[in-house]
Design an enzyme around this catalytic site. Structure first.
Site, PDB file in Angstrom:
ATOM      1  CG  ASP A 109       3.937  -9.173  -5.034  1.00  0.00           C
ATOM      2  OD1 ASP A 109       3.961  -8.300  -4.071  1.00  0.00           O
ATOM      3  OD2 ASP A 109       4.778  -9.738  -5.667  1.00  0.00           O
ATOM      4  N   GLY A 152       7.557  -4.987  -9.921  1.00  0.00           N
ATOM      5  CA  GLY A 152       6.269  -5.429  -9.457  1.00  0.00           C
ATOM      6  C   GLY A 152       5.325  -4.556 -10.550  1.00  0.00           C
ATOM      7  CG  LEU A 173      -2.239  -1.082   1.088  1.00  0.00           C
ATOM      8  CD1 LEU A 173      -3.223  -0.971   2.420  1.00  0.00           C
ATOM      9  CD2 LEU A 173      -2.744  -0.744  -0.054  1.00  0.00           C
TER      10      LEU A 173
HETATM   11 ZN   LIG Z   1       7.831 -10.535  -2.778  1.00  0.00          ZN
END
Ligand SMILES: [Zn+2]
Length: 426
Positions: A306, A325, A64
């Site tokens: 994730d 990510g 977050l």
């Molecule tokens: Zn990770």
């Protein structure tokens, strides 16, 4: 708060063995009853005919970014993205600034979530101070303050002796240890999975073994300590096999996988597009196949996104410099339906389990099922609705998704938290 009746939906509640058309009554934010036909006089009605109604979905692995990186995400914006993805509960990883490695930060997150989040937010505390891997964080006081697990996610705990002590400590406080399994010496400098794609693109590779060796070590330490050990974002074939082996030995070992790790492979990645850069990296068809097998045969306990927001400026650097990510909250249900359910690999009950009592059991949460008197968290989804993901309309503050423009068949319709409709598809 009044009365709400969700009528005529196909209620899927794996923890209670239920898959049938039912009405659900909610009163003052709590489940008040479930039946074939509930009198709706005086109540607000949600007609769920033709839709699936499930216990609120839990995403046990999100980032977050608050405190510290509010330009990429906040507790509020992340919770809105979660609601738009059909999640009623999210667990946030501790790699904020400061790191959530003590009760003060834990309490801060809980307080901010209480005020600003539209879904339940459960913090995960760090294993080591500053997640630096050198000394244990204040695990006991963080558990008292409300963390549901410990993890240095984003990084592994490289020191096996420290991991052993972390597991012993976590065991005594009754929380699981979640490890981002990666041997940093094996993965150092890598950007994508080590294989044909990395050679072709001239990028340095991250071998599957960098995950496997850490999963193996942690399973051995879990056996030694008797701790509950959970593998975050499992992606490699041998790792899945080893978790199955650990389970067969009766160890308290569990794992999650992400939608992108069963939906995409390294041959899908668009060269040098940083929206395909994540850790663990997208792996081969062979690995994806093993992950899907694990989802089908029960080795995998949960699907977690994730969700990893990064600001555009961070993701628009050269590929090698970009952070790892992608965001994933809003596309998780759609991808799971597309790749696992519509393909016939799993049924809807198993899918719901992976999002509800699966993660709830890993974290020992009193959630993930419909029970009278408990907070009425529900996820309503449609398996057929066609929609296109427009990342520029995302509720997240970040835009780093490889699924922009992707057409989905099926997705969330409404998200209900403690009896309140916090998001609805319009
Ligand atoms: Zn990770």
């Amino acid at each position: 708060m009044g009365k709400l009746i969700i009528k005529n939906g196909r209620v899927l509640d794996p923890a209670n063995g239920l898959d049938a058309v039912r009405d659900i009554a909610v009163e003052d934010g709590r489940f008040a009853g479930i039946g074939e036909s509930i009198d709706a006089a005086g109540a607000e009605i949600f007609d769920a005919a033709g839709m699936c109604v499930a216990p609120g979905f839990i995403d046990m692995h999100v980032h977050l970014r608050e405190p510290g990186f509010e330009y990429a995400e906040t507790i509020e914006s992340g919770s809105r993205a979660a609601a738009a993805g059909g999640f009623t509960t999210i667990c946030c990883m501790p790699n904020t600034l400061p790191v959530n490695d003590n009760a003060t930060v834990t309490s801060y997150i809980i307080e901010r979530a209480h005020r600003h989040a539209i879904v339940n937010v459960l913090p995960i505390g760090a294993i080591t101070k500053n997640s630096a891997g050198e000394e244990l964080a204040a695990i006991g006081s963080m558990v008292q303050a409300g963390v549901v697990a410990i993890s240095d996610d984003g990084r592994p705990v490289m020191n096996a002796r420290l991991m052993r002590r972390a597991m012993e400590t976590a065991k005594s406080f009754g929380v699981p240890v979640i490890d981002h399994c990666e041997d940093l010496n094996l993965s150092a400098g890598g950007d994508i999975h080590e294989g044909i794609a990395s050679v072709r693109l001239g990028l340095r590779g991250i071998p599957g073994a960098s995950e496997d060796v850490m999963v193996a070590r942690d399973i051995l330490l879990a056996e030694l300590t008797g701790a509950r050990f959970h593998v975050a974002h499992i992606s490699a074939r041998h790792s899945v096999e080893m978790v199955a082996f650990a389970k067969a030995r009766g160890l308290a070992v569990t794992c999650e996988t992400t939608p992108h790790h069963f939906a995409l492979t390294d041959s899908d990645l668009i060269p040098y597009d940083s929206n395909y850069k994540m850790k663990p990296p997208l792996r081969t068809q062979c690995d994806t196949g093993a992950v899907i097998q694990g989802v089908m045969n029960g080795t995998v306990n949960a699907i977690a996104t994730d969700h990893a927001p990064h600001a555009g400026s961070e993701k628009m650097q050269e590929f090698e410099k970009c952070p790892f990510g992608i965001i994933g909250l809003e596309t998780a249900i759609g991808l799971t339906l597309e790749k696992l359910v519509h393909t016939g690999k799993i049924g809807l009950t198993r899918m719901v389990e992976l999002f509800t009592n699966g993660p709830a059991n890993v974290l020992n949460l009193n959630a993930g099922r419909i029970q009278t008197g408990a907070a009425a968290d529900l996820t309503i989804f449609d398996t057929e609705r066609r929609w296109t993901y427009d990342v520029n309309k995302s509720a997240s503050k970040s835009r780093n998704s490889p699924l922009d423009g992707h057409e989905f068949r099926g997705g969330p319709v409404a998200t209900i938290v403690a009896g309140e409709i916090v998001w609805m598809f319009i």
